[in-house]
Design a protein around this motif. Structure first.
Motif, PDB file in Angstrom:
ATOM      1  N   ARG A 135      -4.929   9.740   3.485  1.00  9.99           N
ATOM      2  CA  ARG A 135      -5.694   9.011   2.462  1.00  9.99           C
ATOM      3  C   ARG A 135      -5.780   7.526   2.173  1.00  9.99           C
ATOM      4  O   ARG A 135      -6.576   6.961   1.980  1.00  9.99           O
ATOM      5  N   ILE A 136      -4.554   7.041   2.567  1.00  7.47           N
ATOM      6  CA  ILE A 136      -4.066   5.662   2.330  1.00  7.47           C
ATOM      7  C   ILE A 136      -3.906   4.890   3.569  1.00  7.47           C
ATOM      8  O   ILE A 136      -4.640   3.737   3.937  1.00  7.47           O
ATOM      9  N   VAL A 137      -2.779   5.255   4.180  1.00 12.38           N
ATOM     10  CA  VAL A 137      -2.280   4.595   5.389  1.00 12.38           C
ATOM     11  C   VAL A 137      -3.392   4.418   6.588  1.00 12.38           C
ATOM     12  O   VAL A 137      -3.528   3.615   7.125  1.00 12.38           O
ATOM     13  N   LEU A 138      -3.510   5.822   6.985  1.00  7.26           N
ATOM     14  CA  LEU A 138      -4.384   5.978   8.265  1.00  7.26           C
ATOM     15  C   LEU A 138      -5.665   5.217   8.064  1.00  7.26           C
ATOM     16  O   LEU A 138      -6.123   4.596   9.200  1.00  7.26           O
ATOM     17  N   PRO A 139      -6.488   5.340   7.121  1.00  7.47           N
ATOM     18  CA  PRO A 139      -7.780   4.677   7.029  1.00  7.47           C
ATOM     19  C   PRO A 139      -7.839   3.220   7.375  1.00  7.47           C
ATOM     20  O   PRO A 139      -8.562   2.333   8.065  1.00  7.47           O
ATOM     21  N   GLN A 140      -6.587   2.702   6.858  1.00  5.85           N
ATOM     22  CA  GLN A 140      -6.241   1.208   6.901  1.00  5.85           C
ATOM     23  C   GLN A 140      -5.937   0.782   8.423  1.00  5.85           C
ATOM     24  O   GLN A 140      -6.176  -0.245   8.738  1.00  5.85           O
ATOM     25  N   GLN A 146       0.797  -1.184   0.213  1.00  3.73           N
ATOM     26  CA  GLN A 146       0.263  -0.038  -0.093  1.00  3.73           C
ATOM     27  C   GLN A 146       0.880   1.238   0.028  1.00  3.73           C
ATOM     28  O   GLN A 146       0.633   2.083  -0.606  1.00  3.73           O
ATOM     29  N   HIS A 147       1.986   1.109   0.610  1.00  2.00           N
ATOM     30  CA  HIS A 147       2.852   2.308   0.808  1.00  2.00           C
ATOM     31  C   HIS A 147       3.641   2.497  -0.658  1.00  2.00           C
ATOM     32  O   HIS A 147       3.751   3.714  -1.231  1.00  2.00           O
ATOM     33  N   ASP A 148       3.838   1.333  -1.271  1.00  6.97           N
ATOM     34  CA  ASP A 148       4.489   1.551  -2.575  1.00  6.97           C
ATOM     35  C   ASP A 148       3.685   1.947  -3.467  1.00  6.97           C
ATOM     36  O   ASP A 148       4.071   2.788  -4.547  1.00  6.97           O
ATOM     37  N   ALA A 149       2.428   1.524  -3.486  1.00  5.90           N
ATOM     38  CA  ALA A 149       1.323   2.044  -4.392  1.00  5.90           C
ATOM     39  C   ALA A 149       0.961   3.438  -4.418  1.00  5.90           C
ATOM     40  O   ALA A 149       1.048   4.047  -5.372  1.00  5.90           O
ATOM     41  N   ALA A 150       1.053   3.756  -2.996  1.00  9.96           N
ATOM     42  CA  ALA A 150       0.900   5.361  -2.900  1.00  9.96           C
ATOM     43  C   ALA A 150       1.818   6.175  -3.316  1.00  9.96           C
ATOM     44  O   ALA A 150       1.709   7.243  -4.081  1.00  9.96           O
ATOM     45  N   ALA A 151       3.149   5.859  -3.115  1.00  8.90           N
ATOM     46  CA  ALA A 151       4.219   6.414  -3.541  1.00  8.90           C
ATOM     47  C   ALA A 151       4.266   6.594  -5.213  1.00  8.90           C
ATOM     48  O   ALA A 151       4.743   7.172  -5.622  1.00  8.90           O
TER      49      ALA A 151
END
Length: 327
Positions: free
Chosen positions: A214-219, A197-202
């Motif tokens: 938007r991506i890490v915190l909600p999960q 997920q971190h790699d996809a966001a980056a």
């Protein structure tokens, strides 16, 4: 009648007449598996529970009439209100502090990582009552507090004894202690997010702040929120220690009334016990629905709520009753 050689004989013709009729009419009988140990354990638990309830109801030492008298007295309700205020302030400040400590622990700065680790290590090692008593006597060490240049002039100076009221000491002490535990809860929630997920966001080119919000915190909230709601139960019980810094919370009010009315100590302790049970039960209900809410992304079908289970059970009883009436 004899059969020619090579002719197949059916099972129905080869089997005795009595066996065939019994198999076709009644079918094979299924014997349920017995669980004698389960029934014995259930009987023992029910007997012990009945004895416990009987002892509560018949033992005059509990003084249930005095329990009913003290349960809603203004002194007890005022202490309950203070308990709720201290819990609410400490929960919010502790969570905010825990988020900052978790982010510092996950930072690339070695200074921030070391400072966060040291804080968590120290506050989780020191008993809460020691922290509260130290803050309560903080004015003996520092009579005035100031903000300014280290080893230089002070721009703002104020009296610590006027600032540190009993409520402030209790909230600060509990918040400092709660932040250490909340930091580990938040850090574990962030680390539970898959690295992909971190790699996809980056890869999308999003700013780091937007990646986190938007991506890490909600999960991460799927793990953080239920665990921190569980942490609130310990915080509610920990508020009973603020009595030792002269703040009359629920426990402190009961202790004060117990000193004035020594014959009502047991009923007052029962009052405190029941109120804490009610508060923690309410938090447990909130925890159940929070966990159920954040389980939507992990399971396709949500488990039924207790109300839904009750309705399903009543519908099953009604269906059985209608079936028996029809027969």
């Amino acid at each position: 009648m004899s059969q020619p050689p090579g002719t197949a004989v059916s099972l129905a013709e080869a089997a005795p007449t009595s066996d065939v009729s019994s198999n076709t009419d009644d079918g094979p009988r299924v014997v349920p598996l017995r669980h004698p140990g389960r029934w014995i354990a259930t009987a023992v638990v029910l007997v012990l529970l009945a004895q416990f309830v009987h002892g509560l109801a018949t033992n005059s030492f509990y003084q249930w009439d005095r329990f009913a008298y003290w349960f809603t007295r203004p002194t007890i309700l005022d202490g309950l209100l203070i308990t709720l205020e201290v819990t609410a302030y400490s929960a919010v400040l502790g969570l905010l502090g825990g988020i900052l400590l978790a982010l510092a622990r996950l930072s690339k700065s070695p200074v921030l990582r070391l400072a966060s680790w040291t804080y968590v290590w120290a506050l989780r090692s020191i008993p809460l009552i020691v922290v509260l008593l130290f803050l309560y006597n903080f004015s003996a060490l520092y009579k005035t507090l100031s903000l300014g240049v280290p080893f230089g002039p002070a721009f703002l100076t104020f009296d610590e004894s006027r600032l540190a009221t009993d409520m402030v000491v209790a909230v600060v002490g509990l918040s400092l202690n709660e932040a250490a535990y909340a930091a580990e809860v938040v850090r574990a929630g962030i680390l539970s997010v898959d690295q992909g997920q971190h790699d996809a966001a980056a890869a999308l080119g999003l700013p780091r702040r937007r990646q986190f919000t938007r991506i890490v915190l909600p999960q991460a909230l799927r793990s953080v929120v239920p665990n921190y709601v569980n942490q609130l139960i310990g915080l509610i019980k920990a508020t009973s220690l603020v009595f030792y810094v002269s703040l009359l919370d629920l426990f402190g009010a009961a202790q004060t009334m117990g000193s004035t009315y020594p014959g009502d100590i047991v009923p007052l302790l029962l009052v405190v016990t029941v109120w804490y049970l009610l508060l923690t039960s309410a938090v447990s209900v909130v925890q159940y629905y929070v966990e159920r809410h954040y389980a939507r992304g992990a399971s396709r079908t949500l488990p039924p709520t207790p109300l839904q289970r009750l309705r399903a059970g009543l519908a099953d009883v009604r269906a059985r009753a209608r079936g028996e009436a029809a027969v």
